[in-house]
Motif scaffolding. Structure first.
Motif, PDB file in Angstrom:
ATOM      1  N   VAL A  41      42.388  35.740  33.177  1.00 57.70           N
ATOM      2  CA  VAL A  41      42.549  34.835  34.308  1.00 57.70           C
ATOM      3  C   VAL A  41      43.423  33.676  33.851  1.00 57.70           C
ATOM      4  N   TYR A  49      42.398  31.959  38.587  1.00 56.55           N
ATOM      5  CA  TYR A  49      43.099  32.943  39.417  1.00 56.55           C
ATOM      6  C   TYR A  49      43.273  34.235  38.615  1.00 56.55           C
ATOM      7  N   ILE A  53      39.090  38.623  39.309  1.00 60.78           N
ATOM      8  CA  ILE A  53      38.075  37.826  40.025  1.00 60.78           C
ATOM      9  C   ILE A  53      38.399  37.682  41.509  1.00 60.78           C
ATOM     10  N   SER A  58      39.503  43.074  42.723  1.00 60.66           N
ATOM     11  CA  SER A  58      38.740  43.258  41.504  1.00 60.66           C
ATOM     12  C   SER A  58      38.147  44.660  41.405  1.00 60.66           C
ATOM     13  N   ARG A  65      31.697  40.092  39.392  1.00 63.02           N
ATOM     14  CA  ARG A  65      32.895  39.284  39.672  1.00 63.02           C
ATOM     15  C   ARG A  65      32.507  37.826  39.849  1.00 63.02           C
ATOM     16  N   GLN A  66      31.444  37.566  40.600  1.00 60.26           N
ATOM     17  CA  GLN A  66      30.966  36.194  40.806  1.00 60.26           C
ATOM     18  C   GLN A  66      30.453  35.591  39.505  1.00 60.26           C
ATOM     19  N   ARG A  69      33.514  34.725  37.300  1.00 59.72           N
ATOM     20  CA  ARG A  69      34.215  33.556  37.838  1.00 59.72           C
ATOM     21  C   ARG A  69      33.445  32.269  37.544  1.00 59.72           C
TER      22      ARG A  69
END
Length: 82
Positions: A41, A49, A53, A58, A65-66, A69
């Motif tokens: 990222v 970004y 994510i 994704s 993913r959450q 991030r």
């Protein structure tokens, strides 16, 4: 007895450019999908970004993913990538 797996994240490397963009390379385990992934990222203006994510691009489960991030953002704001 069944072992419960959890999402994990480990930062491998990071680099900050002269334009104050920070790139973070990491590995993660997606407990929902049961697979290891490697991703990257970039942080611009303090926000992360990257496809890994992004909700629509994704390959991670939405939960992982959450998790990725939020943890990357927490580490970034904690100064771990400076």
């Amino acid at each position: 007895m069944r072992q419960e797996h959890r999402h994990t994240l480990s930062a491998i490397d990071f680099e900050t450019t002269v334009h104050h963009t920070t790139f973070v390379k990491f590995t993660s385990f997606d407990a929902v999908l049961g697979k290891n992934i490697e991703g990257e990222v970039k942080f611009v203006g303090g926000m992360p970004y990257g496809d890994i994510i992004h909700p629509e691009r994704s390959t991670l489960s939405s939960e992982c993913r959450q998790f990725v991030r939020e943890l990357l953002l927490k580490k970034y704001n904690g100064g771990e990538f400076s």
